[in-house]
Design a protein around this motif. Structure first.
Motif, PDB file in Angstrom:
ATOM      1  N   GLY A  86       0.790  -1.223   0.000  1.00  0.00           N
ATOM      2  CA  GLY A  86       0.000   0.000   0.000  1.00  0.00           C
ATOM      3  C   GLY A  86       0.819   1.269   0.000  1.00  0.00           C
ATOM      4  O   GLY A  86       0.270   2.362   0.131  1.00  0.00           O
ATOM      5  N   ALA A  87       2.138   1.150  -0.161  1.00  0.00           N
ATOM      6  CA  ALA A  87       2.984   2.342  -0.146  1.00  0.00           C
ATOM      7  C   ALA A  87       4.292   2.078  -0.865  1.00  0.00           C
ATOM      8  O   ALA A  87       4.722   0.937  -1.015  1.00  0.00           O
ATOM      9  CB  ALA A  87       3.272   2.793   1.286  1.00  0.00           C
ATOM     10  N   LYS A  88       4.912   3.159  -1.297  1.00  0.00           N
ATOM     11  CA  LYS A  88       6.281   3.145  -1.811  1.00  0.00           C
ATOM     12  C   LYS A  88       7.095   3.983  -0.841  1.00  0.00           C
ATOM     13  O   LYS A  88       6.837   5.186  -0.678  1.00  0.00           O
ATOM     14  CB  LYS A  88       6.341   3.740  -3.213  1.00  0.00           C
ATOM     15  CG  LYS A  88       7.739   3.902  -3.786  1.00  0.00           C
ATOM     16  CD  LYS A  88       7.683   4.583  -5.150  1.00  0.00           C
ATOM     17  CE  LYS A  88       9.083   4.740  -5.752  1.00  0.00           C
ATOM     18  NZ  LYS A  88       9.907   5.707  -5.000  1.00  0.00           N
ATOM     19  N   ILE A  89       8.051   3.374  -0.172  1.00  0.00           N
ATOM     20  CA  ILE A  89       8.838   4.069   0.849  1.00  0.00           C
ATOM     21  C   ILE A  89      10.307   4.075   0.444  1.00  0.00           C
ATOM     22  O   ILE A  89      10.884   3.023   0.173  1.00  0.00           O
ATOM     23  CB  ILE A  89       8.682   3.409   2.230  1.00  0.00           C
ATOM     24  CG1 ILE A  89       7.206   3.385   2.646  1.00  0.00           C
ATOM     25  CG2 ILE A  89       9.512   4.155   3.270  1.00  0.00           C
ATOM     26  CD1 ILE A  89       6.965   2.739   3.993  1.00  0.00           C
ATOM     27  N   ASP A  90      10.875   5.260   0.403  1.00  0.00           N
ATOM     28  CA  ASP A  90      12.308   5.405   0.174  1.00  0.00           C
ATOM     29  C   ASP A  90      12.965   5.826   1.477  1.00  0.00           C
ATOM     30  O   ASP A  90      12.550   6.828   2.081  1.00  0.00           O
ATOM     31  CB  ASP A  90      12.596   6.450  -0.897  1.00  0.00           C
ATOM     32  CG  ASP A  90      12.208   5.987  -2.288  1.00  0.00           C
ATOM     33  OD1 ASP A  90      12.175   4.760  -2.499  1.00  0.00           O
ATOM     34  OD2 ASP A  90      11.933   6.838  -3.152  1.00  0.00           O
ATOM     35  N   VAL A  91      13.975   5.083   1.890  1.00  0.00           N
ATOM     36  CA  VAL A  91      14.758   5.433   3.076  1.00  0.00           C
ATOM     37  C   VAL A  91      16.074   6.036   2.601  1.00  0.00           C
ATOM     38  O   VAL A  91      16.830   5.394   1.868  1.00  0.00           O
ATOM     39  CB  VAL A  91      15.015   4.196   3.964  1.00  0.00           C
ATOM     40  CG1 VAL A  91      15.854   4.586   5.176  1.00  0.00           C
ATOM     41  CG2 VAL A  91      13.698   3.568   4.410  1.00  0.00           C
ATOM     42  N   LYS A  92      16.337   7.273   3.004  1.00  0.00           N
ATOM     43  CA  LYS A  92      17.544   7.977   2.590  1.00  0.00           C
ATOM     44  C   LYS A  92      18.305   8.475   3.813  1.00  0.00           C
ATOM     45  O   LYS A  92      17.706   8.894   4.806  1.00  0.00           O
ATOM     46  CB  LYS A  92      17.196   9.182   1.706  1.00  0.00           C
ATOM     47  CG  LYS A  92      16.385   8.852   0.456  1.00  0.00           C
ATOM     48  CD  LYS A  92      17.215   8.228  -0.631  1.00  0.00           C
ATOM     49  CE  LYS A  92      16.425   8.085  -1.928  1.00  0.00           C
ATOM     50  NZ  LYS A  92      17.218   7.451  -2.999  1.00  0.00           N
ATOM     51  N   PHE A  93      19.624   8.449   3.713  1.00  0.00           N
ATOM     52  CA  PHE A  93      20.487   8.965   4.774  1.00  0.00           C
ATOM     53  C   PHE A  93      20.959  10.360   4.374  1.00  0.00           C
ATOM     54  O   PHE A  93      21.418  10.565   3.248  1.00  0.00           O
ATOM     55  CB  PHE A  93      21.651   8.018   5.011  1.00  0.00           C
ATOM     56  CG  PHE A  93      21.202   6.638   5.418  1.00  0.00           C
ATOM     57  CD1 PHE A  93      20.809   6.386   6.723  1.00  0.00           C
ATOM     58  CD2 PHE A  93      21.130   5.604   4.489  1.00  0.00           C
ATOM     59  CE1 PHE A  93      20.375   5.125   7.104  1.00  0.00           C
ATOM     60  CE2 PHE A  93      20.700   4.340   4.862  1.00  0.00           C
ATOM     61  CZ  PHE A  93      20.316   4.102   6.176  1.00  0.00           C
ATOM     62  N   VAL A  94      20.850  11.284   5.321  1.00  0.00           N
ATOM     63  CA  VAL A  94      21.018  12.702   5.008  1.00  0.00           C
ATOM     64  C   VAL A  94      22.177  13.283   5.814  1.00  0.00           C
ATOM     65  O   VAL A  94      22.194  13.195   7.041  1.00  0.00           O
ATOM     66  CB  VAL A  94      19.721  13.479   5.336  1.00  0.00           C
ATOM     67  CG1 VAL A  94      19.867  14.941   4.945  1.00  0.00           C
ATOM     68  CG2 VAL A  94      18.511  12.846   4.638  1.00  0.00           C
ATOM     69  N   PHE A  95      23.147  13.863   5.117  1.00  0.00           N
ATOM     70  CA  PHE A  95      24.204  14.579   5.827  1.00  0.00           C
ATOM     71  C   PHE A  95      24.721  15.727   4.979  1.00  0.00           C
ATOM     72  O   PHE A  95      24.329  15.879   3.807  1.00  0.00           O
ATOM     73  CB  PHE A  95      25.345  13.658   6.278  1.00  0.00           C
ATOM     74  CG  PHE A  95      25.798  12.633   5.284  1.00  0.00           C
ATOM     75  CD1 PHE A  95      26.756  12.928   4.336  1.00  0.00           C
ATOM     76  CD2 PHE A  95      25.278  11.339   5.315  1.00  0.00           C
ATOM     77  CE1 PHE A  95      27.206  11.980   3.432  1.00  0.00           C
ATOM     78  CE2 PHE A  95      25.722  10.381   4.423  1.00  0.00           C
ATOM     79  CZ  PHE A  95      26.683  10.698   3.480  1.00  0.00           C
ATOM     80  N   CYS A  96      25.570  16.561   5.602  1.00  0.00           N
ATOM     81  CA  CYS A  96      26.074  17.766   4.940  1.00  0.00           C
ATOM     82  C   CYS A  96      27.320  17.444   4.111  1.00  0.00           C
ATOM     83  O   CYS A  96      27.716  16.280   3.970  1.00  0.00           O
ATOM     84  CB  CYS A  96      26.360  18.840   5.982  1.00  0.00           C
ATOM     85  SG  CYS A  96      24.872  19.478   6.804  1.00  0.00           S
ATOM     86  N   ASN A  97      27.929  18.484   3.569  1.00  0.00           N
ATOM     87  CA  ASN A  97      29.049  18.334   2.635  1.00  0.00           C
ATOM     88  C   ASN A  97      30.159  17.447   3.185  1.00  0.00           C
ATOM     89  O   ASN A  97      30.470  17.478   4.380  1.00  0.00           O
ATOM     90  CB  ASN A  97      29.642  19.713   2.311  1.00  0.00           C
ATOM     91  CG  ASN A  97      28.707  20.541   1.458  1.00  0.00           C
ATOM     92  OD1 ASN A  97      28.041  20.030   0.566  1.00  0.00           O
ATOM     93  ND2 ASN A  97      28.652  21.838   1.729  1.00  0.00           N
ATOM     94  N   LEU A  98      30.751  16.675   2.292  1.00  0.00           N
ATOM     95  CA  LEU A  98      31.904  15.851   2.658  1.00  0.00           C
ATOM     96  C   LEU A  98      33.126  16.738   2.871  1.00  0.00           C
ATOM     97  O   LEU A  98      33.320  17.734   2.164  1.00  0.00           O
ATOM     98  CB  LEU A  98      32.183  14.831   1.558  1.00  0.00           C
ATOM     99  CG  LEU A  98      30.998  13.946   1.148  1.00  0.00           C
ATOM    100  CD1 LEU A  98      31.421  12.960   0.070  1.00  0.00           C
ATOM    101  CD2 LEU A  98      30.412  13.219   2.337  1.00  0.00           C
ATOM    102  N   THR A  99      33.953  16.377   3.851  1.00  0.00           N
ATOM    103  CA  THR A  99      35.093  17.229   4.214  1.00  0.00           C
ATOM    104  C   THR A  99      36.434  16.509   4.165  1.00  0.00           C
ATOM    105  O   THR A  99      37.476  17.139   4.319  1.00  0.00           O
ATOM    106  CB  THR A  99      34.886  17.788   5.636  1.00  0.00           C
ATOM    107  OG1 THR A  99      34.753  16.699   6.558  1.00  0.00           O
ATOM    108  CG2 THR A  99      33.649  18.668   5.709  1.00  0.00           C
ATOM    109  N   LYS A 100      36.417  15.183   3.949  1.00  0.00           N
ATOM    110  CA  LYS A 100      37.669  14.413   3.955  1.00  0.00           C
ATOM    111  C   LYS A 100      37.765  13.553   2.701  1.00  0.00           C
ATOM    112  O   LYS A 100      36.751  13.147   2.124  1.00  0.00           O
ATOM    113  CB  LYS A 100      37.746  13.543   5.215  1.00  0.00           C
ATOM    114  CG  LYS A 100      37.725  14.339   6.520  1.00  0.00           C
ATOM    115  CD  LYS A 100      37.943  13.448   7.740  1.00  0.00           C
ATOM    116  CE  LYS A 100      36.811  12.471   7.950  1.00  0.00           C
ATOM    117  NZ  LYS A 100      36.940  11.720   9.218  1.00  0.00           N
TER     118      LYS A 100
END
Length: 309
Positions: A86-100
């Motif tokens: 009954g649904a389409k679910i996207d799981v995403k991981f969220v973070f800021c700019n890469l620094t290394k």
């Protein structure tokens, strides 16, 4: 004459037996064809194999940091083994700019393999605007291009969630809860303060709150969120809703969402079958107890290749 009767009897029995055997073989063959041509029902992805246009589209964004590879791999197990109807679910991981430099390699490999990462244009933080950057970036990232020849759905998601990485969401229970709710101007979650049951007084806990897509677009366009970025992100989000008079449709998911039962506080609840989300799973022991209670390995198939009791 007697011999002829006996022979006739056995001949009739033979005909019935032959017909019965062929009927069984035909039924078996028909069933086999159905199995061979039907889509597999044993889908372990977070997403259904085929989703209807009427299915709810949900984005579950989990703020994390680039170096937290092990936590992301663990959560991929948690959510990738849940099947949803009954649904389409996207799981995403969220973070800021890469620094290394190592992040640029390792995160790129994760993206190639899993395609489940959103990198925001910001400096890593918790309560200094990361939540605003997450929500306000989504329309430009996800809204369909009007000049594109490909037909993409609008809105790209009916609901967007910001969920903590120490929260366990039971995705099917979440979907079942959302199905009867409005798809516009919705603000959903666990009401703070803990004793309160009124979703219009304060705000929804940062363990995991959900808004409809029109609110996501409002966050991008309005000056209200832009001018109030610093502070506990869930409380600040609630202030945006109140000052902007958004979230006229509010749903308090308490006690389907709650903090882990130990140590007991006014925010905790015992694990129970109608759970949508459990928060404050800060240790492996708490995760394992929670996963064990909900019997997440019940679909493990027997095999000669392993023995797990």
């Amino acid at each position: 004459m007697k011999n002829l009767v006996v022979l006739s009897f056995f001949f009739v029995v033979f005909l019935f037996t032959f017909a019965y055997i062929n009927e069984i073989r035909f039924d078996h063959l028909s069933n086999f064809k159905k199995c061979a041509t039907s889509p597999s029902s044993s889908n372990t992805s977070v997403l259904p194999m085929k989703s209807s246009e009427n299915d709810i589209r949900i984005l579950l964004g989990i703020p994390t940091m680039a170096d937290h590879h092990e936590r992301r791999h663990f959560l991929r197990l948690i959510y990738g083994t849940q099947s949803v109807v009954g649904a389409k679910i996207d799981v995403k991981f969220v973070f800021c700019n890469l620094t290394k430099e190592d992040q640029k390699i390792l995160v790129a490999l994760e993206i190639i393999q899993h395609n489940d990462i959103i990198i925001l244009n910001c400096k890593e933080n918790m309560d200094k605007g990361k939540t605003y950057t997450y929500f306000s970036s989504l329309p430009d990232m996800l809204n369909p291009d009007p000049n594109s020849p490909n037909s993409e759905p609008y809105p790209p998601y009916h609901y967007v969630i910001k969920g903590d990485d120490d929260t366990y969401f039971r995705l099917q229970k979440l979907v079942d809860t959302l199905i009867p709710l409005p798809r516009e101007d919705l603000y959903f979650g666990y009401v703070i303060p803990c004793p309160s049951m009124d979703p219009f007084v304060h705000y929804m806990s940062g363990m995991g709150y959900l808004v409809s897509w029109d609110i996501v677009e409002w966050i991008k366009q309005s000056e209200i969120p832009k001018n109030r970025l610093v502070g506990p992100e869930d409380k600040i989000f609630g202030e945006w809703m109140r000052e902007g008079r958004r979230g006229k449709n509010r749903f308090n998911a308490k006690w389907h969402m709650y903090n882990y039962p130990e140590p007991p506080t006014r925010c905790t609840h015992e694990l129970w079958p109608d759970t949508v989300a459990v928060h404050l799973l800060k240790t492996q022991e708490k995760w394992i107890r929670t996963l064990s209670y909900f019997n997440v390995t019940q679909n493990l198939k027997p095999s000669k290749l392993y023995h797990i009791r």
